[in-house]
Scaffold this motif. Structure first.
Motif, mmCIF file in Angstrom:
data_model
loop_
_atom_site.group_PDB
_atom_site.id
_atom_site.type_symbol
_atom_site.label_atom_id
_atom_site.label_comp_id
_atom_site.label_asym_id
_atom_site.label_seq_id
_atom_site.Cartn_x
_atom_site.Cartn_y
_atom_site.Cartn_z
ATOM 1 N N PRO A 145 -5.886 4.341 15.965
ATOM 2 C CA PRO A 145 -6.817 3.527 16.584
ATOM 3 C C PRO A 145 -7.959 3.651 16.150
ATOM 4 N N ASN A 146 -8.968 2.784 16.176
ATOM 5 C CA ASN A 146 -10.540 3.024 16.258
ATOM 6 C C ASN A 146 -10.937 2.879 14.918
ATOM 7 N N ILE A 147 -10.049 2.227 13.861
ATOM 8 C CA ILE A 147 -10.590 2.074 12.340
ATOM 9 C C ILE A 147 -11.385 0.802 12.326
ATOM 10 N N GLN A 148 -11.759 0.357 11.307
ATOM 11 C CA GLN A 148 -12.439 -0.957 11.342
ATOM 12 C C GLN A 148 -11.872 -1.388 10.006
ATOM 13 N N LEU A 149 -11.726 -2.977 10.362
ATOM 14 C CA LEU A 149 -11.128 -3.756 9.050
ATOM 15 C C LEU A 149 -12.233 -4.821 8.679
ATOM 16 N N THR A 150 -12.403 -4.727 7.404
ATOM 17 C CA THR A 150 -13.594 -5.617 6.925
ATOM 18 C C THR A 150 -12.748 -6.679 5.864
ATOM 19 N N THR A 151 -12.769 -8.011 6.260
ATOM 20 C CA THR A 151 -12.108 -8.925 5.168
ATOM 21 C C THR A 151 -13.233 -9.467 4.476
ATOM 22 N N ILE A 152 -12.908 -9.389 3.013
ATOM 23 C CA ILE A 152 -13.784 -9.923 1.786
ATOM 24 C C ILE A 152 -13.433 -11.238 1.113
ATOM 25 N N ARG A 153 -14.144 -12.082 1.161
ATOM 26 C CA ARG A 153 -13.697 -13.295 0.304
ATOM 27 C C ARG A 153 -14.941 -13.738 -0.563
ATOM 28 N N ASP A 154 -14.663 -13.749 -1.910
ATOM 29 C CA ASP A 154 -15.772 -13.863 -2.810
ATOM 30 C C ASP A 154 -16.924 -13.081 -2.685
ATOM 31 N N TYR A 155 -16.612 -11.932 -2.498
ATOM 32 C CA TYR A 155 -17.695 -10.759 -2.439
ATOM 33 C C TYR A 155 -18.512 -10.708 -1.123
ATOM 34 N N VAL B 266 -10.872 -3.953 3.423
ATOM 35 C CA VAL B 266 -11.779 -2.688 3.570
ATOM 36 C C VAL B 266 -11.177 -2.278 4.963
ATOM 37 N N ILE B 267 -10.425 -0.818 4.763
ATOM 38 C CA ILE B 267 -9.880 -0.297 5.975
ATOM 39 C C ILE B 267 -11.029 0.994 6.114
ATOM 40 N N ASP B 268 -11.835 1.038 7.143
ATOM 41 C CA ASP B 268 -12.938 1.997 7.145
ATOM 42 C C ASP B 268 -12.772 2.875 8.544
ATOM 43 N N HIS B 269 -13.625 4.029 8.565
ATOM 44 C CA HIS B 269 -13.623 4.941 9.475
ATOM 45 C C HIS B 269 -12.275 5.444 10.167
ATOM 46 N N ILE C 56 -6.493 -0.759 -5.823
ATOM 47 C CA ILE C 56 -6.752 -0.062 -4.449
ATOM 48 C C ILE C 56 -7.582 1.283 -4.750
ATOM 49 N N THR C 57 -8.671 1.184 -3.861
ATOM 50 C CA THR C 57 -9.897 2.354 -4.104
ATOM 51 C C THR C 57 -9.472 3.295 -2.648
ATOM 52 N N ILE C 58 -9.132 4.734 -2.684
ATOM 53 C CA ILE C 58 -9.050 5.484 -1.671
ATOM 54 C C ILE C 58 -10.215 6.643 -1.653
ATOM 55 N N GLY C 59 -10.917 6.503 -0.577
ATOM 56 C CA GLY C 59 -11.786 7.733 -0.416
ATOM 57 C C GLY C 59 -11.342 8.481 0.614
ATOM 58 N N ASN C 60 -11.902 9.710 0.759
ATOM 59 C CA ASN C 60 -11.535 10.796 1.627
ATOM 60 C C ASN C 60 -12.720 11.864 1.631
ATOM 61 N N TYR C 61 -12.908 12.257 3.013
ATOM 62 C CA TYR C 61 -13.833 13.192 3.136
ATOM 63 C C TYR C 61 -15.101 12.659 2.693
ATOM 64 N N LEU C 62 -15.317 11.533 2.881
ATOM 65 C CA LEU C 62 -16.677 10.959 2.519
ATOM 66 C C LEU C 62 -17.812 11.112 3.581
ATOM 67 N N SER C 63 -19.006 11.324 3.759
ATOM 68 C CA SER C 63 -19.946 11.393 4.763
ATOM 69 C C SER C 63 -20.074 10.179 5.516
ATOM 70 N N LYS D 295 -14.984 11.068 6.819
ATOM 71 C CA LYS D 295 -14.222 9.718 7.108
ATOM 72 C C LYS D 295 -13.478 9.445 5.804
ATOM 73 N N GLY D 296 -12.372 8.608 5.948
ATOM 74 C CA GLY D 296 -11.688 7.892 4.817
ATOM 75 C C GLY D 296 -11.836 6.458 4.919
ATOM 76 N N ILE D 297 -11.589 5.866 3.716
ATOM 77 C CA ILE D 297 -12.012 4.529 3.344
ATOM 78 C C ILE D 297 -10.832 4.051 2.510
ATOM 79 N N ILE D 298 -10.333 2.913 2.596
ATOM 80 C CA ILE D 298 -9.357 2.332 1.812
ATOM 81 C C ILE D 298 -9.848 0.820 1.484
ATOM 82 N N LYS D 299 -10.003 0.499 0.195
ATOM 83 C CA LYS D 299 -10.287 -0.919 -0.346
ATOM 84 C C LYS D 299 -8.962 -1.479 -1.076
ATOM 85 N N ILE D 300 -8.590 -2.825 -0.508
ATOM 86 C CA ILE D 300 -7.420 -3.257 -1.185
ATOM 87 C C ILE D 300 -7.654 -4.410 -1.648
ATOM 88 N N SER D 301 -7.669 -4.788 -3.076
ATOM 89 C CA SER D 301 -7.701 -5.978 -3.712
ATOM 90 C C SER D 301 -6.582 -7.178 -3.369
#
Length: 151
Positions: A78-88, A16-19, A41-48, A55-61
């Protein structure tokens, strides 16, 4: 779940690429060539966002990033956040910041620079992380984030 919450499918494995600033979401899509991927891939933009307002967010399976790809993202956004997900489950969460030196990512805009005439790795020192200012190690040309051309 309240009616005001956004429902997006949970990610089993991936990143997940966030912020992401709203004007940079599709820069990330193009940078990572996500349009060529065949996984969800889920792309969200102009989220609260409490922190950013919007902000925008991108979730990539099933996609995880190399250090080189993370450095590319840091140069562009710069200053985005990466979150690594494994088995939810969240297994890693990190803020992406510009490194002190950027190697083999940015093209030097100076036509006389040796990196534009010899087969060699470009090297830039980061002179201002906030503004995204870089200086070529070889010719000392200074550039800003807006002038960056990726290799």
């Amino acid at each position: 779940m309240g009616k005001s919450e956004l429902l997006v499918a949970a990610l089993q494995n991936g990143t997940v690429i966030d912020h992401i600033p709203t004007d940079k979401v599709f820069d990330i899509v193009n940078l990572l060539k996500l349009q060529e991927m065949k996984t969800p891939i889920t792309i969200g933009n102009y989220l609260s966002s409490h922190r950013m307002g919007r902000k925008g967010i991108i979730k990539i399976s099933d996609r995880f990033f190399t250090d080189h790809e993370v450095d590319k993202m840091a140069v562009v956004v710069p200053n985005i956040q990466l979150t690594t997900i494994r088995d939810y489950e969240v297994v890693d969460k990190k803020s992406v910041t510009m490194p002190d030196e950027i190697n083999g990512i940015v093209k030097c805009p100076n036509p006389k620079c040796i990196t534009n005439h010899e087969p060699m790795l470009t090297r830039f020192f980061v002179t201002d992380k906030e503004c995204g200012s870089l200086r070529c190690r070889y010719c000392n040309k200074e550039i800003t984030r807006d002038e960056v051309k990726l290799l």
